[in-house]
Each structure stands twice: as C-alpha cells, then as structure tokens.
Design a protein around this motif. Structure first.
Motif, PDB file in Angstrom:
ATOM      1  N   VAL A 297     -21.260  57.465   6.023  1.00 20.50           N
ATOM      2  CA  VAL A 297     -22.373  58.238   5.477  1.00 20.50           C
ATOM      3  C   VAL A 297     -22.038  58.695   4.059  1.00 20.50           C
ATOM      4  N   ARG A 298     -20.796  59.116   3.862  1.00 17.19           N
ATOM      5  CA  ARG A 298     -20.398  59.525   2.508  1.00 17.19           C
ATOM      6  C   ARG A 298     -20.434  58.336   1.557  1.00 17.19           C
ATOM      7  N   GLN A 299     -20.003  57.177   2.030  1.00 14.97           N
ATOM      8  CA  GLN A 299     -20.068  55.973   1.201  1.00 14.97           C
ATOM      9  C   GLN A 299     -21.515  55.629   0.864  1.00 14.97           C
ATOM     10  N   ALA A 300     -22.398  55.783   1.843  1.00 14.13           N
ATOM     11  CA  ALA A 300     -23.818  55.497   1.608  1.00 14.13           C
ATOM     12  C   ALA A 300     -24.381  56.412   0.524  1.00 14.13           C
ATOM     13  N   ILE A 301     -24.036  57.683   0.585  1.00 13.91           N
ATOM     14  CA  ILE A 301     -24.502  58.631  -0.436  1.00 13.91           C
ATOM     15  C   ILE A 301     -23.980  58.222  -1.808  1.00 13.91           C
ATOM     16  N   ALA A 302     -22.701  57.862  -1.869  1.00 13.07           N
ATOM     17  CA  ALA A 302     -22.099  57.477  -3.149  1.00 13.07           C
ATOM     18  C   ALA A 302     -22.787  56.262  -3.758  1.00 13.07           C
ATOM     19  N   HIS A 303     -23.132  55.280  -2.918  1.00 13.13           N
ATOM     20  CA  HIS A 303     -23.763  54.061  -3.437  1.00 13.13           C
ATOM     21  C   HIS A 303     -25.266  54.235  -3.684  1.00 13.13           C
ATOM     22  N   ALA A 304     -25.838  55.324  -3.195  1.00 14.66           N
ATOM     23  CA  ALA A 304     -27.271  55.570  -3.416  1.00 14.66           C
ATOM     24  C   ALA A 304     -27.543  56.360  -4.684  1.00 14.66           C
ATOM     25  N   ILE A 305     -26.487  56.839  -5.326  1.00  8.50           N
ATOM     26  CA  ILE A 305     -26.649  57.637  -6.546  1.00  8.50           C
ATOM     27  C   ILE A 305     -26.472  56.749  -7.772  1.00  8.50           C
ATOM     28  N   ASN A 306     -27.466  56.755  -8.627  1.00 12.43           N
ATOM     29  CA  ASN A 306     -27.449  55.964  -9.862  1.00 12.43           C
ATOM     30  C   ASN A 306     -26.968  56.853 -11.006  1.00 12.43           C
ATOM     31  N   VAL A 307     -25.661  56.829 -11.248  1.00 10.54           N
ATOM     32  CA  VAL A 307     -25.075  57.713 -12.256  1.00 10.54           C
ATOM     33  C   VAL A 307     -25.570  57.354 -13.654  1.00 10.54           C
ATOM     34  N   ASP A 308     -25.744  56.072 -13.932  1.00 13.10           N
ATOM     35  CA  ASP A 308     -26.223  55.670 -15.264  1.00 13.10           C
ATOM     36  C   ASP A 308     -27.608  56.247 -15.548  1.00 13.10           C
ATOM     37  N   GLU A 309     -28.453  56.293 -14.534  1.00 10.39           N
ATOM     38  CA  GLU A 309     -29.782  56.875 -14.706  1.00 10.39           C
ATOM     39  C   GLU A 309     -29.673  58.377 -14.994  1.00 10.39           C
TER      40      GLU A 309
END
Length: 521
Positions: free
Chosen positions: A294-306
């Motif tokens: 779940v933590r990995q999913a959150i990390a990959h769902a965040i678009n830091v560049d945006e």
C-alpha cells in the motif's frame, strides 16, 4: 584545533534595560519601527521548544549561541564565534572547550552570560522535558564549567556537524538560567536572551513586539523596534505590504507569486536557503499503511514532477532522497519512486484492495501546505486511493501530528545541513512521535537505526558517507516516506529595508534582523 578570537564592539553601559525601558529611553531610540507580516500565530518563544517557522523567526532575532552562522549564511563552513570568543578541540574530536566573551548582558536585568548559563542551557536542550531537540544531544557525555567563563563539552563519540549543535539554532541558543528557573513555564511567553532585540509584548493572534536591545554586545540596533503582525490571509498580508503598512512579509512560496511580487515597484523578493524539505511521511503502524504494498502504491501514485511544476522550479526544486538536497551525505543512488498510477493499482490489488484504499491525513490550512496536499489528493484519487483530509489551523496541526493522529503527515523542515541531522530526527526509532525521545519520526521508521548510529562514530569521512548511503537505501526500500521537493524560503521587502548583509541563507527561516539593519522611508 584552535580558532582565533574575533573582537566585536560592545556598549560600555553597565546596566541592562528591560524591554519597556528600552522603548522609553530616547537616547537609544532609532529611526523606525520594522513592520513584519507573518502567516500564523506565535505558539512558543522558548528557543528549545520553538519548532514552527513563525516561532523560529522571532527566536533568531532574540538569542545567540556559542557560535553562529553569519547573518545571511546557512553554510556550516562559515560558522564563526558568537557568545564564545574562541574554542579548541582535541585531536579525536571528543572534547571541545569554549572561552566565553566577557560582559555579555541578558535582556531584562538578568545579569551577564557565564559558564553556568551555558551549562544550564545545553543540559536543558538535551532534556526531553524541556526541549524539542533533545535527541540531537544524545552524543553529549557531559557539559561542565571549567571556570567562570570556560565550558568543556565531552562527547561519547564524534558528532557530525558538532558546531551546529552549539550555534544560534534550535537547542544551541543560550538562555538565562536565572530567568528560566524564575519564570518556569511562563518562559515560553517571556523569553530572555542576549540578541539584538528583546521581547516586549504579545497579543494572541494579533502581534508580537520586540524592542531594540541598547546593550547588544555588537552595538545597539539602528531600528527602534519590530512589530511582528499575525496576518493569516495571504491577500490581506499582500495588500498591507503594497500599501506600505508592512516593510517585510512572509511570502507565498509559489513561482507565480514570486514573479508577480517582483514586478511591484520598489519591492524585492528574497528566495534563499535552506529549503524546507517537503516529505509525505507514511505511518507504518496505521492500517492500511502498515502494508508495504500500500505504501508502494501511494509512492507510485504521486507525480512529483507535476507538484514541482505547480510550485515552481526556483522555489521548489525536486528532491532525490530522504535526505534534503544539498546536505552533506545526500545520496541519490536508490533512485526515486517513478510515477505510475497503473502500477499503483496493481500493487493495491496484490495487497487485497482491488477497489482501492482510504486513509486519513491531518492537514494544515497554511498556504504553503494545503494547496500541495490538494494536488496530492487528486493524484492519489486517479489510482483509487482516497486521502481524507482533516484541515485544521497550523498550531493544531502541529499538536495533532505529534499525538500520532494522522495516517500520513506532510511535513517541511530545514535542519543543520548534514545527513545525520535529518536521518536521526525523521527516521531513527528514538525520534518516533509518542515516545519519550520523540522528535519528528512520523512514519515510525526504524529500519536504518544501525546504519545511522554507525555513521555517527565512523572513523573516516568515506565510511560515514557509505553508511549514510546505506541508511537512505533502506528507508527508500521500506517506503517510510515519499520525498517531494525543497521549498525555499520566500520573503518580500520594500527596497528601503537594508538587511546590512547579503542574504543567501538563514537556518531560522527568516531574514536575520540585526544591529546593522536599517529602514529608509
């Protein structure tokens, strides 16, 4: 290692005036009042408890350390004498002896600085009952007065960035033993320091006033006093600035705001170090975040560049590690979490949540936090992750996140710029919120303790860097947090305000107002 003595001008008057007397005495009056606009209320002016930007700014104008970052600098290589006029260390770096400057007066008639005050202050800074930074001083074996004006600090092991712990920053600020003991809990609202300005008055949710310290050991300030006005509304603060009612304001840390304010006639925008490293900490003890997928999913769902594009590259450069950009020991070898919402959905399904998950976050209404969390909320939603936000005022936010009331904590902080300070305060188990030695480990991360501790006693810089890199790799793999960006400090001033130095950085997160600061209207 011996450091040469630096001499500073000091007033010859033997008496110390109270804040009220200083305002009333015309012989000490300067030309102007400095009107400052800030975004949130002042909560604690005890330098060993002040953690918010609002509090630390004021503390920086009222207190001194044994050593200091020169005004306008956040570079550890430039640290210079402050209340100590010289110091030396043993070859193994375990013993440090400081010779204090003679005759430095405390505010309010509390006498002059002695070794007893320094021992009391640093012991107080290391005590969890009296300090928010106690964990920083765990390596101190003893602090003792070896003479009326000499202090010896013995370390259990070499401490990375040791001088930063006795600088004019966080627990390094020196308080009057007599005042702190006499005032007790009231000290946080009636601080007594040695700096160029001294506490005068505070009205909750309205303002704090500081008066010039006419007996400041570097010379009397050239402005009369400071009125630190609490104006939570960005638009109200900006209008007051444009109308000339405020000389200096806490800015909006967005590229658009910076460009717009630069266009105002007679105004200057200062963007400076250190960046407050914005990170989303994931509480690994709260379901569903106790599942690494779940933590990995959150990390990959965040678009830091945006997010960086939203904030602006000048004021919000992207980070690459759990250690902030530019800190000694930052290592980017572990990489970042790639934005991939489809991967996020797949990870949720593997974790048994094909229809998505929901978690809660306590969020500050502060303009530098809420908009970013709204962006993150929208990004997570695209991967089937619902972040329910409980929006509260900034002081309440600080209170609740330290009570472990949030599944995820969006937090920005600047620390002494070496990897150990950040790793120890945010990712070592001794710093977990809710414990006796709590600092700011909101994620309950404990995976890198061994590497963090080993780095503190490393016998070579190469070994230390290797251990810091290992700690960052372990924290990244455990997904204790999602690093985002460094939010630079942004303040705007009228051109008539001359700081008296070149502003490149300020660890207390506000432009230092010193004896050399002037206003021309």
């Amino acid at each position: 290692m011996t450091y040469s003595k630096l001499l500073f001008s000091r007033l010859s008057a033997p008496a110390v005036l109270t804040a009220t007397m200083a305002v009333a005495m015309p012989q000490f009056a300067a030309a102007e009042t400095l009107n400052v606009g800030i975004n949130s209320d002042v909560t604690n002016l005890d330098p060993h408890r002040a953690t918010s930007t609002t509090d630390k700014s004021l503390v920086g104008w009222m207190f001194n350390g044994l050593v200091r970052f020169p005004p306008g600098s956040a570079n550890p290589a430039e640290i210079e004498p402050d209340l100590a006029e010289s110091w030396e260390s043993s070859e193994d770096g375990l013993e440090w002896t400081f010779k204090l400057r003679e005759g430095v007066p405390f505010h309010g008639g509390y006498g002059t600085v002695t070794a007893e005050d320094v021992v009391y202050s640093l012991t107080r800074a290391a005590n969890t009952d009296s300090s928010s930074f106690a964990g920083d001083y765990s390596g101190f074996a003893s602090v003792e007065a070896t003479g009326p004006m000499t202090v010896k600090i013995t370390l259990a092991a070499p401490v990375a960035g040791f001088l930063g712990l006795v600088a004019n920053y966080h627990g390094g600020n020196i308080v009057s033993k007599k005042a702190a003991e006499e005032l007790g809990e009231a000290f946080n609202g009636q601080p007594v320091g040695t700096g160029p300005f001294m506490f005068s008055e505070a009205v909750t949710q309205q303002y704090v006033s500081l008066a010039a310290n006419p007996e400041y050991f570097r010379g009397a300030p050239q402005i009369d006093d400071i009125k630190y006005q609490i104006i939570p509304s960005d638009s109200s603060r900006e209008l007051a600035f444009q109308a000339g009612e405020l000389d200096l304001i806490y800015g909006k840390r967005e590229q658009r705001w910076v460009e717009q304010t630069k266009g105002l006639e007679g105004s200057t925008v200062d963007v400076f170090l250190p960046g407050e490293y914005r990170t989303l900490h994931l509480n690994m003890t709260h379901a569903p975040l106790d599942d690494i997928k779940v933590r990995q999913a959150i990390a990959h769902a965040i678009n830091v560049d945006e997010i960086v594009a939203f904030v602006g590259g000048d004021v919000g450069p992207r980070g690459c590690s759990v250690v902030p950009t530019g800190y000694l020991g930052e290592n980017c070898d572990a990489g970042t979490y790639a934005y991939d919402p489809e991967l996020a959905k797949s990870l949720l399904a593997e974790a048994g949540h094909p229809d998505g998950v929901t978690f809660k976050a306590v969020v500050s209404s502060n303009a530098s936090q809420l908009p970013i969390m709204e962006v993150i909320q929208a990004q997570l939603a695209q991967a089937g992750i619902t972040m329910e936000m409980s929006i509260v005022d900034h002081p309440t936010y600080h209170e609740q996140i330290r009570q472990d009331a949030s599944d995820a904590v969006f937090y920005g902080a600047a620390r002494f710029p070496v990897a150990d300070s950040y790793l120890s305060q945010f990712y070592h188990s001794s710093a977990i919120v809710g414990t006796e030695t709590a600092i700011t480990n909101f994620s309950h991360c404990a995976v890198a303790d061994e590497a963090i501790e080993a780095a503190r006693v490393a016998t070579s810089e190469e070994e230390q860097l290797k251990l810091w890199a290992e700690a960052q790799k372990l924290i990244h793999e455990e997904v204790c947090s999602v690093p985002l960006f460094s939010l630079m400090q942004v303040w705007a001033r009228h051109d008539g305000l001359d700081y008296g130095y070149d502003l490149k950085g300020a660890l207390n997160l506000a432009p230092p107002i010193t004896e050399a600061t002037t206003i021309t209207r």
